[in-house]
Design a protein around this motif. Structure first.
Motif, PDB file in Angstrom:
ATOM      1  N   GLY A  89      39.773 -14.051 -49.432  1.00 19.32           N
ATOM      2  CA  GLY A  89      40.191 -12.799 -48.813  1.00 19.32           C
ATOM      3  C   GLY A  89      39.246 -11.666 -49.144  1.00 19.32           C
ATOM      4  N   SER A  90      39.341 -10.593 -48.353  1.00 17.96           N
ATOM      5  CA  SER A  90      38.523  -9.400 -48.597  1.00 17.96           C
ATOM      6  C   SER A  90      39.113  -8.620 -49.760  1.00 17.96           C
ATOM      7  CB  SER A  90      38.460  -8.528 -47.338  1.00 17.96           C
ATOM      8  OG  SER A  90      37.819  -9.224 -46.282  1.00 17.96           O
ATOM      9  N   ILE A  91      38.232  -8.140 -50.656  1.00 18.74           N
ATOM     10  CA  ILE A  91      38.669  -7.516 -51.907  1.00 18.74           C
ATOM     11  C   ILE A  91      38.096  -6.109 -51.988  1.00 18.74           C
ATOM     12  CG2 ILE A  91      38.717  -7.714 -54.420  1.00 18.74           C
ATOM     13  CD1 ILE A  91      38.109 -10.708 -54.063  1.00 18.74           C
ATOM     14  N   LEU A  92      38.965  -5.132 -52.271  1.00 16.40           N
ATOM     15  CA  LEU A  92      38.549  -3.756 -52.494  1.00 16.40           C
ATOM     16  C   LEU A  92      38.728  -3.437 -53.972  1.00 16.40           C
ATOM     17  CD1 LEU A  92      37.680  -0.948 -51.452  1.00 16.40           C
ATOM     18  CD2 LEU A  92      40.114  -0.447 -51.088  1.00 16.40           C
ATOM     19  N   VAL A  93      37.646  -3.001 -54.627  1.00 13.75           N
ATOM     20  CA  VAL A  93      37.670  -2.658 -56.052  1.00 13.75           C
ATOM     21  C   VAL A  93      37.666  -1.139 -56.164  1.00 13.75           C
ATOM     22  CG1 VAL A  93      36.526  -2.915 -58.275  1.00 13.75           C
ATOM     23  CG2 VAL A  93      36.426  -4.777 -56.614  1.00 13.75           C
ATOM     24  N   ILE A  94      38.680  -0.600 -56.831  1.00 12.95           N
ATOM     25  CA  ILE A  94      38.849   0.852 -56.967  1.00 12.95           C
ATOM     26  C   ILE A  94      38.764   1.210 -58.445  1.00 12.95           C
ATOM     27  CG2 ILE A  94      40.371   2.808 -56.479  1.00 12.95           C
ATOM     28  CD1 ILE A  94      41.752   1.018 -54.391  1.00 12.95           C
ATOM     29  N   GLY A  95      38.079   2.312 -58.739  1.00 14.17           N
ATOM     30  CA  GLY A  95      37.981   2.756 -60.124  1.00 14.17           C
ATOM     31  C   GLY A  95      37.160   4.019 -60.231  1.00 14.17           C
ATOM     32  N   PRO A  96      37.302   4.763 -61.325  1.00 10.46           N
ATOM     33  CA  PRO A  96      36.502   5.972 -61.525  1.00 10.46           C
ATOM     34  C   PRO A  96      35.054   5.628 -61.856  1.00 10.46           C
ATOM     35  CG  PRO A  96      37.862   5.528 -63.456  1.00 10.46           C
ATOM     36  CD  PRO A  96      38.262   4.530 -62.414  1.00 10.46           C
ATOM     37  N   PRO A  97      34.141   6.584 -61.815  1.00  8.86           N
ATOM     38  CA  PRO A  97      32.735   6.299 -62.142  1.00  8.86           C
ATOM     39  C   PRO A  97      32.580   5.804 -63.569  1.00  8.86           C
ATOM     40  CG  PRO A  97      32.934   8.418 -61.009  1.00  8.86           C
ATOM     41  CD  PRO A  97      34.319   7.965 -61.331  1.00  8.86           C
ATOM     42  N   GLY A  98      31.726   4.775 -63.750  1.00  5.98           N
ATOM     43  CA  GLY A  98      31.411   4.271 -65.072  1.00  5.98           C
ATOM     44  C   GLY A  98      32.389   3.262 -65.625  1.00  5.98           C
ATOM     45  N   VAL A  99      33.375   2.803 -64.827  1.00  3.07           N
ATOM     46  CA  VAL A  99      34.363   1.867 -65.346  1.00  3.07           C
ATOM     47  C   VAL A  99      33.885   0.417 -65.256  1.00  3.07           C
ATOM     48  CG1 VAL A  99      35.639   1.396 -63.225  1.00  3.07           C
ATOM     49  CG2 VAL A  99      36.863   1.485 -65.406  1.00  3.07           C
ATOM     50  N   VAL A 195      33.613  -7.653 -49.708  1.00  2.00           N
ATOM     51  CA  VAL A 195      33.843  -7.216 -51.087  1.00  2.00           C
ATOM     52  C   VAL A 195      33.169  -5.857 -51.235  1.00  2.00           C
ATOM     53  CG1 VAL A 195      33.489  -7.706 -53.530  1.00  2.00           C
ATOM     54  CG2 VAL A 195      33.914  -9.588 -51.942  1.00  2.00           C
ATOM     55  N   ALA A 196      33.954  -4.845 -51.599  1.00  2.00           N
ATOM     56  CA  ALA A 196      33.416  -3.484 -51.642  1.00  2.00           C
ATOM     57  C   ALA A 196      34.079  -2.709 -52.765  1.00  2.00           C
ATOM     58  CB  ALA A 196      33.637  -2.774 -50.306  1.00  2.00           C
ATOM     59  N   THR A 197      33.447  -1.593 -53.138  1.00  2.00           N
ATOM     60  CA  THR A 197      33.999  -0.690 -54.145  1.00  2.00           C
ATOM     61  C   THR A 197      34.183   0.687 -53.529  1.00  2.00           C
ATOM     62  OG1 THR A 197      31.843   0.049 -54.967  1.00  2.00           O
ATOM     63  CG2 THR A 197      32.789  -1.942 -55.958  1.00  2.00           C
ATOM     64  N   ALA A 198      35.086   1.453 -54.121  1.00  5.22           N
ATOM     65  CA  ALA A 198      35.331   2.834 -53.693  1.00  5.22           C
ATOM     66  C   ALA A 198      35.774   3.625 -54.911  1.00  5.22           C
ATOM     67  CB  ALA A 198      36.392   2.887 -52.598  1.00  5.22           C
ATOM     68  N   HIS A 199      35.405   4.900 -54.937  1.00  4.19           N
ATOM     69  CA  HIS A 199      35.775   5.753 -56.063  1.00  4.19           C
ATOM     70  C   HIS A 199      37.228   6.191 -55.936  1.00  4.19           C
ATOM     71  CE1 HIS A 199      32.020   5.950 -58.145  1.00  4.19           C
ATOM     72  NE2 HIS A 199      31.363   6.439 -57.114  1.00  4.19           N
ATOM     73  N   GLY A 200      37.936   6.128 -57.038  1.00  2.95           N
ATOM     74  CA  GLY A 200      39.332   6.526 -57.094  1.00  2.95           C
ATOM     75  C   GLY A 200      39.962   5.931 -58.328  1.00  2.95           C
ATOM     76  N   ASN A 205      44.892   7.432 -54.165  1.00  2.00           N
ATOM     77  CA  ASN A 205      43.707   8.268 -53.938  1.00  2.00           C
ATOM     78  C   ASN A 205      42.998   7.884 -52.648  1.00  2.00           C
ATOM     79  OD1 ASN A 205      43.320   7.840 -57.407  1.00  2.00           O
ATOM     80  ND2 ASN A 205      44.011   9.720 -56.459  1.00  2.00           N
ATOM     81  N   ILE A 206      42.974   6.583 -52.319  1.00  2.00           N
ATOM     82  CA  ILE A 206      42.362   6.148 -51.062  1.00  2.00           C
ATOM     83  C   ILE A 206      43.206   6.616 -49.876  1.00  2.00           C
ATOM     84  CG2 ILE A 206      41.520   4.156 -49.779  1.00  2.00           C
ATOM     85  CD1 ILE A 206      40.040   4.642 -52.382  1.00  2.00           C
ATOM     86  N   GLU A 252      42.545  -2.419 -58.979  1.00  2.00           N
ATOM     87  CA  GLU A 252      42.377  -1.101 -59.590  1.00  2.00           C
ATOM     88  C   GLU A 252      41.837  -1.291 -61.009  1.00  2.00           C
ATOM     89  OE1 GLU A 252      46.151   1.037 -57.277  1.00  2.00           O
ATOM     90  OE2 GLU A 252      46.225   0.656 -59.429  1.00  2.00           O
ATOM     91  N   MET A 253      40.599  -0.881 -61.230  1.00  2.00           N
ATOM     92  CA  MET A 253      39.968  -1.020 -62.543  1.00  2.00           C
ATOM     93  C   MET A 253      40.449   0.097 -63.463  1.00  2.00           C
ATOM     94  SD  MET A 253      37.920  -3.683 -62.489  1.00  2.00           S
ATOM     95  CE  MET A 253      36.846  -3.335 -63.886  1.00  2.00           C
ATOM     96  N   ILE A 254      41.117  -0.282 -64.550  1.00  2.00           N
ATOM     97  CA  ILE A 254      41.565   0.685 -65.545  1.00  2.00           C
ATOM     98  C   ILE A 254      40.500   0.839 -66.626  1.00  2.00           C
ATOM     99  CG2 ILE A 254      43.388   1.259 -67.182  1.00  2.00           C
ATOM    100  CD1 ILE A 254      45.248  -0.521 -65.527  1.00  2.00           C
ATOM    101  N   THR A 255      40.075  -0.270 -67.198  1.00  2.00           N
ATOM    102  CA  THR A 255      38.949  -0.315 -68.121  1.00  2.00           C
ATOM    103  C   THR A 255      38.101  -1.531 -67.747  1.00  2.00           C
ATOM    104  OG1 THR A 255      40.135  -1.663 -69.752  1.00  2.00           O
ATOM    105  CG2 THR A 255      40.328   0.734 -69.970  1.00  2.00           C
ATOM    106  N   ARG A 256      37.075  -1.795 -68.540  1.00  2.00           N
ATOM    107  CA  ARG A 256      36.208  -2.948 -68.255  1.00  2.00           C
ATOM    108  C   ARG A 256      36.961  -4.259 -68.389  1.00  2.00           C
ATOM    109  NH1 ARG A 256      32.822  -6.282 -71.272  1.00  2.00           N
ATOM    110  NH2 ARG A 256      33.444  -5.223 -73.191  1.00  2.00           N
TER     111      ARG A 256
END
Length: 565
Positions: A89-99, A195-200, A205-206, A252-256
């Motif tokens: 499936g298509s995956i969207l990775v969301i997280g703040p900068p530097g995570v 597979v993509a990333t977006a800031h949030g 937020n999206i 949703e990336m919280i930490t690494r």
């Protein structure tokens, strides 16, 4: 490195001053000479590396500051979502900068290209995924990389990759504009895994970002009619999802090493717009001494005092599940429930049921009519539930439900049709099994709610009579709380009607005469005394088979219209 300031090294734990000397123009020029040319987005890199150097310019476009980010290819960093990558499936990775979003999708590109043997194309806007230079970094494996000459042309490169290079998977970093979101939506409709990333920080937020709303299907304002608004118990103007979501699931990336997984992005968006808590799965990674990554379940809020025991339990279960058969699994889960004190349930507390794609109001209404509203309740938090209720069709479309149930050691009650009779059986089965075990139902197995098939072929009059009872109960007695008087019937048929009413745990009275019996269904719970009284009257009705029915106009029985399910 900022002109006239001390150079700093930034770590997650804080900043560290590299030198007491202030940065001079000569220092900046020396650093610039060691890297490649800066593109239109003021980014540069170093050949055969993943480091990123970004420039800060003054009004005369002279560089007066540099941000140098260290890039690494971390093998195994995508093990936390290994099942999602293999799912296709298509995956969207969301997280703040530097995570760590770019590091994650770089490892996903390698896994898809090397392990899954897929044709992977990366639309690398600033050479962040594949590194600087014409030869891509080894961290992306066999994946191919398309460089973007201008940051404003990224959406064109995305479409070009699909049309020219026959990819099975396209990987994009940092979707930030409406044109890029539109291009991603177009790619997803062409049968290509995205597979993509977006800031949030979260999916909300999206949803609130006008440029990225298309990634979740778009948001529109809808005006409801008065009757529909009262039925939903909402305002007349609400927000709804405009179309299908571009991505199948979201992370949703919280930490690494910690993230939230939304297995169905469309269901999550619908829940957020409806003001409900969406269903998600918490995942975390344990970085051991050998730097390998291992997925472990995150302890829930009510398990914090026994988090160590919960970790031992879940790890042991994953190792043990491959060695034992189904019978041994049942014995093993019972032993675990006796060892873990926070698994016990007080008899006074209600049994919490998580309903997936099932009308919560129907289940609560049935429990209320049966007088069991204090014994069973509905929850939106799957981690706090004691059982899961889902239909057969939903389990076929969403096999991950069983995975979540197995992770939390929850039983799944499966039904075919969302009728009152089936819900009555669900309530009786859940409460009956809980009262016998004196603890919540913690067993990762399915319990199928079967329909009662007639032992013999019923007559037309019996079908009409039983259908009359069903319609009266499901459309008048339970929803409206009003009594219903049934048509006069023969004693044998009245006895069958009485059995059906008692299966709904409702009280019934005989409002007719001995020669002309007729039942009246009351919206009251059936207790033991009335049940005994009804059983006696039922036996009397079974014995009295010699009377003849009273003739009515037309010589037949009036039939209720057959309503659709």
């Amino acid at each position: 490195m900022d002109l006239g300031r001390q150079p700093l090294a930034r770590y997650p734990s804080g900043d560290w001053v590299i030198s007491e000397q202030l940065v001079q123009l000569e220092d900046l020029r020396h650093a610039i000479s060691k890297v490649g040319e800066f593109s239109d987005d003021n980014r540069s890199g170093i050949d055969h590396s993943l480091h990123r150097i970004s420039a800060i310019r003054n009004r005369k476009l002279q560089i007066i500051g540099l941000t140098c980010r260290v890039g690494r290819s971390v093998s195994g960093s995508a093990e936390i979502i290994h099942d999602l990558v293999e799912g296709g499936g298509s995956i969207l990775v969301i997280g703040p900068p530097g995570v760590g979003k770019t590091t994650l999708i770089r490892e996903m590109a390698r896994m898809l290209a090397d392990e899954r043997k897929k044709r992977v194309v990366i639309a690398d806007t600033s050479n962040e995924i594949g590194g600087d230079g014409d030869v891509p970094h080894s961290g992306i494996g066999r994946a191919r990389r398309m460089q973007v000459p201008n940051v404003h042309m990224q959406h064109n490169v995305m479409i070009e990759a699909v049309e020219n290079h026959m990819p099975q998977t396209i990987i994009i970093d940092e979707i930030g504009t409406e044109l890029e979101a539109l291009a991603a939506s177009t790619i997803a409709q062409r049968g290509v895994q995205l597979v993509a990333t977006a800031h949030g920080i979260t999916i909300e937020n999206i949803i609130k970002n006008p440029s990225l709303q298309l990634l979740v299907g778009g948001i529109e304002s809808v005006t409801l009619g008065d009757e529909e608004a009262r039925k939903r118990k909402v305002q007349k103007t609400i927000l709804e999802r405009k179309g299908p979501a571009t991505f199948t699931c979201a992370v949703e990336m919280i930490t690494r090493t910690e993230c939230r997984v939304h297995h169905r992005l469309d269901a999550t968006v619908d829940a957020i717009l409806a003001g409900k808590s969406p269903l998600f799965e918490m995942r975390s990674m344990d970085v051991e001494a050998d730097n390998s990554l291992k997925s472990i379940p995150t302890p829930e809020k009510h398990q914090l005092e026994h988090s160590e025991l919960a970790d031992i339990e879940e790890r042991t279960q994953m190792e043990y599940a491959e060695k034992v058969d189904v019978r041994e699994k049942e014995e093993y889960s019972l032993n675990l429930m006796n060892l873990i004190p926070n698994r016990s349930l007080s008899i006074s507390s209600p049994v919490l049921v998580y309903t997936y794609k099932t009308l919560e109001a129907d289940l609560q209404r049935v429990a209320s009519v049966m007088g069991l509203e204090d014994d069973i309740d509905v929850t939106n938090d799957i981690s706090a539930a004691d059982a899961i209720l889902a239909s057969t069709s939903e389990l076929k479309q969403n096999p991950w439900i069983r995975g979540v149930a197995k992770l939390h050691q929850l039983p799944v009650f499966v039904f075919k049709s969302n009728t009152m009779a089936q819900l009555v059986k669900v309530v009786r089965m859940i409460l009956g099994m809980t009262s016998r075990s004196k603890r919540p139902l913690q067993s990762p197995f399915d319990f199928e709610i079967k329909d009662d098939a007639p032992k013999r072929k019923p007559s037309i009059e019996e079908i009409d009579a039983l259908e009359e009872v069903r319609l009266a109960i499901e459309y008048i007695v339970i929803p409206g709380g009003e009594p219903v008087e049934l048509l006069p019937r023969r004693s044998e048929i009245v006895a069958r009607q009485l059995e059906l009413v008692e299966s709904y745990q409702l009280t019934v009275e005989n409002s007719g005469t001995d020669l002309n019996p007729r039942l009246q269904i009351l919206p009251q719970k059936l207790n033991k005394i009335t049940a005994l009284k009804h059983s006696k009257s039922s036996s009397i009705l079974h014995k009295d088979t010699t009377f003849k029915p009273v003739a009515r106009g037309g010589g037949g029985v009036a039939r209720l219209p057959l309503l659709p399910e």
